[in-house]
Design a protein around this motif. Sequence first.
Motif, PDB file in Angstrom:
ATOM      1  N   ASN A   1       4.728 -24.521  12.065  1.00 53.95           N
ATOM      2  CA  ASN A   1       5.394 -25.381  11.088  1.00 53.95           C
ATOM      3  C   ASN A   1       5.721 -24.584   9.833  1.00 53.95           C
ATOM      4  OD1 ASN A   1       5.251 -28.174  12.322  1.00 53.95           O
ATOM      5  ND2 ASN A   1       3.093 -27.584  12.415  1.00 53.95           N
ATOM      6  N   PHE A   2       6.943 -24.750   9.347  1.00 53.89           N
ATOM      7  CA  PHE A   2       7.400 -24.063   8.149  1.00 53.89           C
ATOM      8  C   PHE A   2       7.446 -25.044   6.975  1.00 53.89           C
ATOM      9  CE2 PHE A   2       8.594 -21.225  11.403  1.00 53.89           C
ATOM     10  CZ  PHE A   2       8.857 -19.977  10.849  1.00 53.89           C
ATOM     11  N   PRO A   3       7.410 -24.556   5.735  1.00 54.73           N
ATOM     12  CA  PRO A   3       7.588 -25.447   4.584  1.00 54.73           C
ATOM     13  C   PRO A   3       8.922 -26.180   4.670  1.00 54.73           C
ATOM     14  CG  PRO A   3       6.797 -23.296   3.870  1.00 54.73           C
ATOM     15  CD  PRO A   3       7.137 -23.154   5.330  1.00 54.73           C
ATOM     16  N   SER A   4       8.951 -27.418   4.193  1.00 57.03           N
ATOM     17  CA  SER A   4      10.181 -28.209   4.217  1.00 57.03           C
ATOM     18  C   SER A   4      11.309 -27.453   3.531  1.00 57.03           C
ATOM     19  CB  SER A   4       9.962 -29.554   3.526  1.00 57.03           C
ATOM     20  OG  SER A   4       9.081 -30.349   4.278  1.00 57.03           O
ATOM     21  N   GLY A   5      12.481 -27.513   4.146  1.00 55.95           N
ATOM     22  CA  GLY A   5      13.636 -26.835   3.580  1.00 55.95           C
ATOM     23  C   GLY A   5      13.770 -25.387   3.974  1.00 55.95           C
ATOM     24  N   SER A   6      12.999 -24.926   4.970  1.00 59.82           N
ATOM     25  CA  SER A   6      13.075 -23.527   5.399  1.00 59.82           C
ATOM     26  C   SER A   6      14.272 -23.290   6.315  1.00 59.82           C
ATOM     27  CB  SER A   6      11.784 -23.115   6.121  1.00 59.82           C
ATOM     28  OG  SER A   6      10.684 -23.117   5.236  1.00 59.82           O
ATOM     29  N   GLY A   7      14.383 -24.057   7.393  1.00 67.57           N
ATOM     30  CA  GLY A   7      15.503 -23.917   8.318  1.00 67.57           C
ATOM     31  C   GLY A   7      15.436 -22.694   9.206  1.00 67.57           C
ATOM     32  N   PRO A   8      14.419 -22.562  10.082  1.00 66.43           N
ATOM     33  CA  PRO A   8      14.366 -21.416  11.004  1.00 66.43           C
ATOM     34  C   PRO A   8      15.648 -21.315  11.827  1.00 66.43           C
ATOM     35  CG  PRO A   8      12.336 -22.704  11.123  1.00 66.43           C
ATOM     36  CD  PRO A   8      13.296 -23.505  10.303  1.00 66.43           C
ATOM     37  N   ARG A   9      16.211 -20.106  11.901  1.00 67.33           N
ATOM     38  CA  ARG A   9      17.514 -19.927  12.547  1.00 67.33           C
ATOM     39  C   ARG A   9      17.417 -19.048  13.802  1.00 67.33           C
ATOM     40  NH1 ARG A   9      23.193 -19.702  11.317  1.00 67.33           N
ATOM     41  NH2 ARG A   9      24.212 -17.969  12.400  1.00 67.33           N
ATOM     42  N   HIS A  10      17.101 -17.775  13.624  1.00 67.88           N
ATOM     43  CA  HIS A  10      17.034 -16.821  14.729  1.00 67.88           C
ATOM     44  C   HIS A  10      15.709 -16.067  14.673  1.00 67.88           C
ATOM     45  CE1 HIS A  10      21.637 -16.395  15.687  1.00 67.88           C
ATOM     46  NE2 HIS A  10      21.178 -17.621  15.826  1.00 67.88           N
ATOM     47  N   ALA A  11      15.359 -15.407  15.791  1.00 68.88           N
ATOM     48  CA  ALA A  11      14.089 -14.692  15.868  1.00 68.88           C
ATOM     49  C   ALA A  11      14.252 -13.376  16.604  1.00 68.88           C
ATOM     50  CB  ALA A  11      13.031 -15.553  16.563  1.00 68.88           C
ATOM     51  N   ALA A  12      13.383 -12.443  16.290  1.00 70.60           N
ATOM     52  CA  ALA A  12      13.222 -11.199  17.044  1.00 70.60           C
ATOM     53  C   ALA A  12      11.773 -11.153  17.498  1.00 70.60           C
ATOM     54  CB  ALA A  12      13.556  -9.987  16.174  1.00 70.60           C
ATOM     55  N   VAL A  13      11.534 -10.707  18.727  1.00 71.57           N
ATOM     56  CA  VAL A  13      10.206 -10.809  19.333  1.00 71.57           C
ATOM     57  C   VAL A  13       9.686  -9.442  19.736  1.00 71.57           C
ATOM     58  CG1 VAL A  13       8.878 -11.761  21.267  1.00 71.57           C
ATOM     59  CG2 VAL A  13      10.644 -13.143  20.167  1.00 71.57           C
ATOM     60  N   ARG A  14       8.386  -9.224  19.480  1.00 73.93           N
ATOM     61  CA  ARG A  14       7.643  -8.103  20.030  1.00 73.93           C
ATOM     62  C   ARG A  14       6.414  -8.661  20.728  1.00 73.93           C
ATOM     63  NH1 ARG A  14       7.779  -3.374  15.315  1.00 73.93           N
ATOM     64  NH2 ARG A  14       9.834  -2.533  15.866  1.00 73.93           N
ATOM     65  N   LYS A  15       6.017  -8.034  21.823  1.00 75.85           N
ATOM     66  CA  LYS A  15       4.881  -8.522  22.603  1.00 75.85           C
ATOM     67  C   LYS A  15       3.720  -7.534  22.551  1.00 75.85           C
ATOM     68  CE  LYS A  15       7.160  -9.091  26.470  1.00 75.85           C
ATOM     69  NZ  LYS A  15       7.416  -9.514  27.873  1.00 75.85           N
ATOM     70  N   GLU A  16       2.551  -8.075  22.942  1.00 78.08           N
ATOM     71  CA  GLU A  16       1.333  -7.269  23.098  1.00 78.08           C
ATOM     72  C   GLU A  16       0.969  -6.509  21.832  1.00 78.08           C
ATOM     73  OE1 GLU A  16       1.733  -4.871  26.599  1.00 78.08           O
ATOM     74  OE2 GLU A  16       2.149  -6.596  27.877  1.00 78.08           O
ATOM     75  N   PRO A  17       0.458  -7.164  20.789  1.00 74.76           N
ATOM     76  CA  PRO A  17       0.289  -8.617  20.705  1.00 74.76           C
ATOM     77  C   PRO A  17       1.602  -9.308  20.332  1.00 74.76           C
ATOM     78  CG  PRO A  17      -0.474  -7.609  18.690  1.00 74.76           C
ATOM     79  CD  PRO A  17      -0.093  -6.477  19.596  1.00 74.76           C
ATOM     80  N   LEU A  18       1.665 -10.606  20.625  1.00 73.85           N
ATOM     81  CA  LEU A  18       2.873 -11.368  20.346  1.00 73.85           C
ATOM     82  C   LEU A  18       3.118 -11.453  18.845  1.00 73.85           C
ATOM     83  CD1 LEU A  18       5.188 -13.235  21.298  1.00 73.85           C
ATOM     84  CD2 LEU A  18       3.576 -15.148  21.068  1.00 73.85           C
ATOM     85  N   ARG A  19       4.323 -11.054  18.452  1.00 76.42           N
ATOM     86  CA  ARG A  19       4.778 -11.216  17.074  1.00 76.42           C
ATOM     87  C   ARG A  19       6.211 -11.752  17.120  1.00 76.42           C
ATOM     88  NH1 ARG A  19       0.197 -10.780  16.636  1.00 76.42           N
ATOM     89  NH2 ARG A  19      -1.022  -9.406  15.251  1.00 76.42           N
ATOM     90  N   ILE A  20       6.451 -12.822  16.368  1.00 79.70           N
ATOM     91  CA  ILE A  20       7.763 -13.445  16.288  1.00 79.70           C
ATOM     92  C   ILE A  20       8.247 -13.315  14.851  1.00 79.70           C
ATOM     93  CG2 ILE A  20       9.107 -15.546  16.641  1.00 79.70           C
ATOM     94  CD1 ILE A  20       6.834 -16.487  18.526  1.00 79.70           C
ATOM     95  N   TYR A  21       9.357 -12.638  14.660  1.00 77.81           N
ATOM     96  CA  TYR A  21       9.931 -12.424  13.334  1.00 77.81           C
ATOM     97  C   TYR A  21      11.100 -13.392  13.184  1.00 77.81           C
ATOM     98  CZ  TYR A  21       7.173  -8.185  13.795  1.00 77.81           C
ATOM     99  OH  TYR A  21       6.136  -7.300  13.995  1.00 77.81           O
TER     100      TYR A  21
END
Length: 353
Positions: A198-218
């Motif tokens: 969950n993000f603060p209200s008004g953030s608006g997540p749009r796109h992501a880049a992913v790395r695994k092992e360990p999982l990181r979502i940017y």
Amino acid sequence: METDFLVGTYTDDTDSQGIYALHLDARGHPSVDLDAPILIRNPSFLIQHPFLDVVYVVSEVGEAIGGEVAVMRRGAKDQFEIVQTLPSGGMDPCHLAVSPQGRWLLVSHYSSGTVSLFSLGSDGGLISRGYCVDHRNRWVNRPGKAESHLRQNASHVHSTQFIDDQQFLVCDLGTDEVVVYDLSATDPARGELRYVWNFPSGSGPRHAAVRKEPLRIYVVCELSNRVAILGLDSQAMPVTYDARSCLTAQSTFNEASEIRFDAHGYLWVGNRGDDSLARFSLASDNLGDPQIFRDCGRYPRHFWMDGWHLLVAGRDDNCVRVARMTRDGRPNLSDALSVEVPAPVCILPIRTV
């Protein structure tokens, strides 16, 4: 090294007619044949199959008829042609994701708040469609509506991305969430909820880049113009490690756009309005202050880079900017070249299969 690209555009209320082929020669000089577009309405996002000479395209339409998904193959004259078109299953399809083994295609619908899943044939063709995610009730039941942005008047699924063949994430600009789903073992056309950030209200997540092992979502947030690093703690619970603005203190209006890694491991974000690119260095799940690169074109909706070149789609000045990259991964924008493309919003490099 020569490279070929397909450039997606917006055709409504512009001079564009669809998708344009862009060629980058060995000297880094771009060329586009504006007289030979692939005719399709609002092809705002394109993606290539992981190992086939097949490209998928959304036709971003928001009227009641809904949008479409098109399949393109390379024809006899070495040019891509549309060979299949099907309804996407929702309004304003704006993003696509293909599973690593090429079995599934996800379609994000901005205005419907849904994700469609298509099964793919051995030739990459679209076989069947199901609804695997519907976020409309998530928006109805979410807390913090009073503090939300004016654009968050409904669920707005802006993108999806596969983590592996059975797991994918959803960025929802309207609900201020990033959600990870598993494909159901008994019903693949249905997503089973796994994790929620969950993000603060008004953030608006749009796109992501992913790395695994360990999982990181940017994740880049379009409305708050911030970048967040998401992951799982030792108890496999969702956690946010860091969040930082992708703008300088002097910036005013902006809508953050694309996010991706470069060949050197830096994280890049596009800034529409500020008309810049931000580069972050990463250290131990922390984001440093961004380094800002300007002269990127007006309203840079999308960009692509490798170790040699940076291409930026400047939607509002109808051009793609091409800059050489230095050895330490900086674009030489002062000597960048521009090539005319009407209302460009997506740049897809075409791999030779």
